[in-house]
Design a protein around this motif. Structure first.
Motif, PDB file in Angstrom:
ATOM      1  N   HIS A  37       8.775  52.384  21.575  1.00  0.00           N
ATOM      2  CA  HIS A  37       9.908  51.775  20.532  1.00  0.00           C
ATOM      3  C   HIS A  37       9.460  51.961  19.237  1.00  0.00           C
ATOM      4  CE1 HIS A  37      12.209  47.777  19.519  1.00  0.00           C
ATOM      5  NE2 HIS A  37      12.812  48.764  18.613  1.00  0.00           N
ATOM      6  N   LEU A  38       9.902  52.505  18.321  1.00  0.00           N
ATOM      7  CA  LEU A  38       9.178  52.735  17.389  1.00  0.00           C
ATOM      8  C   LEU A  38      10.550  52.242  16.096  1.00  0.00           C
ATOM      9  CD1 LEU A  38       7.767  56.721  17.937  1.00  0.00           C
ATOM     10  CD2 LEU A  38       6.855  54.215  17.711  1.00  0.00           C
ATOM     11  N   LEU A  39      10.001  52.295  15.182  1.00  0.00           N
ATOM     12  CA  LEU A  39      10.543  51.913  13.684  1.00  0.00           C
ATOM     13  C   LEU A  39      10.286  52.937  12.354  1.00  0.00           C
ATOM     14  CD1 LEU A  39       9.711  47.657  13.699  1.00  0.00           C
ATOM     15  CD2 LEU A  39      12.534  48.861  14.785  1.00  0.00           C
ATOM     16  N   VAL A  40      11.026  53.523  12.798  1.00  0.00           N
ATOM     17  CA  VAL A  40      10.862  54.946  11.437  1.00  0.00           C
ATOM     18  C   VAL A  40      11.749  54.399  10.208  1.00  0.00           C
ATOM     19  CG1 VAL A  40      10.966  56.909  10.908  1.00  0.00           C
ATOM     20  CG2 VAL A  40      11.491  56.117  13.008  1.00  0.00           C
ATOM     21  N   MET A  41      11.010  53.731   8.334  1.00  0.00           N
ATOM     22  CA  MET A  41      11.944  53.099   7.089  1.00  0.00           C
ATOM     23  C   MET A  41      11.272  53.687   6.968  1.00  0.00           C
ATOM     24  SD  MET A  41       8.641  50.327   7.712  1.00  0.00           S
ATOM     25  CE  MET A  41       8.828  49.999   9.349  1.00  0.00           C
ATOM     26  N   PRO A  42      11.857  53.846   5.571  1.00  0.00           N
ATOM     27  CA  PRO A  42      11.782  54.505   3.933  1.00  0.00           C
ATOM     28  C   PRO A  42      10.190  53.480   3.397  1.00  0.00           C
ATOM     29  CG  PRO A  42      13.472  53.315   3.884  1.00  0.00           C
ATOM     30  CD  PRO A  42      13.042  53.218   5.492  1.00  0.00           C
ATOM     31  N   LEU A  43       9.573  54.201   2.936  1.00  0.00           N
ATOM     32  CA  LEU A  43       8.155  53.072   1.677  1.00  0.00           C
ATOM     33  C   LEU A  43       9.026  52.455   1.304  1.00  0.00           C
ATOM     34  CD1 LEU A  43       5.223  56.388   1.959  1.00  0.00           C
ATOM     35  CD2 LEU A  43       6.042  54.371   3.673  1.00  0.00           C
ATOM     36  N   ALA A  44      10.356  53.630   0.454  1.00  0.00           N
ATOM     37  CA  ALA A  44      10.637  52.226  -0.359  1.00  0.00           C
ATOM     38  C   ALA A  44      11.666  51.656   0.033  1.00  0.00           C
ATOM     39  CB  ALA A  44      11.413  53.163  -1.231  1.00  0.00           C
ATOM     40  N   HIS A  45      12.182  50.104  -1.034  1.00  0.00           N
ATOM     41  CA  HIS A  45      12.811  49.218   0.012  1.00  0.00           C
ATOM     42  C   HIS A  45      14.418  49.470  -0.307  1.00  0.00           C
ATOM     43  CE1 HIS A  45      13.575  44.783   1.009  1.00  0.00           C
ATOM     44  NE2 HIS A  45      14.470  45.197   0.428  1.00  0.00           N
ATOM     45  N   HIS A  46      14.780  49.415   0.583  1.00  0.00           N
ATOM     46  CA  HIS A  46      16.604  49.647   0.821  1.00  0.00           C
ATOM     47  C   HIS A  46      16.988  48.378   1.808  1.00  0.00           C
ATOM     48  CE1 HIS A  46      16.959  53.127  -1.706  1.00  0.00           C
ATOM     49  NE2 HIS A  46      15.645  53.550  -1.725  1.00  0.00           N
ATOM     50  N   ALA A  47      17.363  47.680   1.176  1.00  0.00           N
ATOM     51  CA  ALA A  47      17.564  46.390   2.465  1.00  0.00           C
ATOM     52  C   ALA A  47      18.269  47.695   4.057  1.00  0.00           C
ATOM     53  CB  ALA A  47      18.239  45.689   2.133  1.00  0.00           C
ATOM     54  N   ASN A  48      19.160  47.763   3.683  1.00  0.00           N
ATOM     55  CA  ASN A  48      20.388  48.334   5.233  1.00  0.00           C
ATOM     56  C   ASN A  48      20.474  49.903   4.993  1.00  0.00           C
ATOM     57  OD1 ASN A  48      22.472  48.092   4.130  1.00  0.00           O
ATOM     58  ND2 ASN A  48      22.246  45.198   4.382  1.00  0.00           N
ATOM     59  N   ILE A  49      20.920  50.404   5.845  1.00  0.00           N
ATOM     60  CA  ILE A  49      22.066  51.213   5.530  1.00  0.00           C
ATOM     61  C   ILE A  49      22.957  51.522   4.046  1.00  0.00           C
ATOM     62  CG2 ILE A  49      23.534  51.075   8.001  1.00  0.00           C
ATOM     63  CD1 ILE A  49      21.433  54.097   6.314  1.00  0.00           C
ATOM     64  N   GLY A  50      23.499  50.672   4.577  1.00  0.00           N
ATOM     65  CA  GLY A  50      24.785  50.185   3.376  1.00  0.00           C
ATOM     66  C   GLY A  50      23.999  50.689   2.144  1.00  0.00           C
ATOM     67  N   ALA A  51      23.028  49.814   1.363  1.00  0.00           N
ATOM     68  CA  ALA A  51      21.886  49.704   0.729  1.00  0.00           C
ATOM     69  C   ALA A  51      21.915  50.952   0.066  1.00  0.00           C
ATOM     70  CB  ALA A  51      20.969  48.679   0.413  1.00  0.00           C
ATOM     71  N   LEU A  52      20.929  52.078   1.013  1.00  0.00           N
ATOM     72  CA  LEU A  52      20.429  53.127   1.047  1.00  0.00           C
ATOM     73  C   LEU A  52      21.927  53.883   0.327  1.00  0.00           C
ATOM     74  CD1 LEU A  52      18.196  55.465   1.107  1.00  0.00           C
ATOM     75  CD2 LEU A  52      18.441  55.807   3.103  1.00  0.00           C
ATOM     76  N   SER A  53      22.963  53.736   1.105  1.00  0.00           N
ATOM     77  CA  SER A  53      24.294  54.624   0.743  1.00  0.00           C
ATOM     78  C   SER A  53      24.362  54.494  -0.588  1.00  0.00           C
ATOM     79  CB  SER A  53      25.449  54.263   1.994  1.00  0.00           C
ATOM     80  OG  SER A  53      26.114  55.053   1.526  1.00  0.00           O
ATOM     81  N   MET A  84      20.505  50.873  14.590  1.00  0.00           N
ATOM     82  CA  MET A  84      20.559  50.410  12.888  1.00  0.00           C
ATOM     83  C   MET A  84      21.411  49.554  13.079  1.00  0.00           C
ATOM     84  SD  MET A  84      20.693  53.781  10.862  1.00  0.00           S
ATOM     85  CE  MET A  84      19.509  53.440   8.953  1.00  0.00           C
ATOM     86  N   ASN A  85      20.650  48.256  13.125  1.00  0.00           N
ATOM     87  CA  ASN A  85      21.263  46.943  12.994  1.00  0.00           C
ATOM     88  C   ASN A  85      21.411  46.330  12.163  1.00  0.00           C
ATOM     89  OD1 ASN A  85      21.035  46.416  16.341  1.00  0.00           O
ATOM     90  ND2 ASN A  85      18.809  45.537  16.098  1.00  0.00           N
ATOM     91  N   THR A  86      22.485  45.781  11.623  1.00  0.00           N
ATOM     92  CA  THR A  86      22.993  45.855  10.043  1.00  0.00           C
ATOM     93  C   THR A  86      23.630  44.630  10.098  1.00  0.00           C
ATOM     94  OG1 THR A  86      23.144  48.320   9.799  1.00  0.00           O
ATOM     95  CG2 THR A  86      23.640  47.338   8.239  1.00  0.00           C
ATOM     96  N   GLY A  87      23.172  44.029   9.178  1.00  0.00           N
ATOM     97  CA  GLY A  87      23.329  42.563   8.808  1.00  0.00           C
ATOM     98  C   GLY A  87      23.663  41.395  10.037  1.00  0.00           C
TER      99      GLY A  87
END
Ligand code: AMP
Ligand code: ZN
Length: 112
Positions: A37-53, A84-87
């Protein structure tokens, strides 16, 4: 900003990297739900996939999924699951975008 994954990305909270480059970090989940069970994340802060979009960073989005799928293939040759759990209703508890990589057992469907 009080973001636990930003602190991990900055090295302020220790978490051994499973993978790291200049944009993306992967760590083991502290409460594993599968043998891998791994977590892959951007180093930069984006709250969720919608924010990155909204940020329109296609290269970072592609990198995130490339790293997650490579780790999934590596740890789950028979298959794996990316989540990707979102919200709130999506079950997200840490508001820093991350992809769960689950592998090492057969997954059931539907998720709870
Ligand atoms: P989510 O509920 O989808 O936002 O996922 C957050 C995940 O982060 C959960 O699976 C937690 O177990 C995990 N987690 C929380 N704190 C840490 C930490 N310090 N190191 C590793 N994983 C963590
Ligand atoms: Zn953050």
């Amino acid at each position: 900003m009080e973001c636990i994954f930003c602190k991990i990305a900055a090295g302020e909270i220790p978490a051994p990297p499973v993978y790291r480059d200049d944009e993306v970090l992967a760590i083991a989940d502290i409460n594993p739900q599968a043998p891998t069970h791994l977590l892959v994340m951007p180093l930069a802060h984006h709250a969720n996939i919608g924010a990155l979009s909204d940020a329109d960073d296609a290269a970072l989005t592609a990198k995130l999924f490339a790293v997650a799928s490579q780790l999934g293939r590596q740890h789950g040759p028979g298959g794996y699951r990316l989540v990707m759990n979102t919200g709130g209703d999506g079950g997200q508890t840490v508001d820093h975008l991350h992809v769960h990589v689950l592998a090492g057992r057969a997954m059931s469907w539907p998720p709870g």
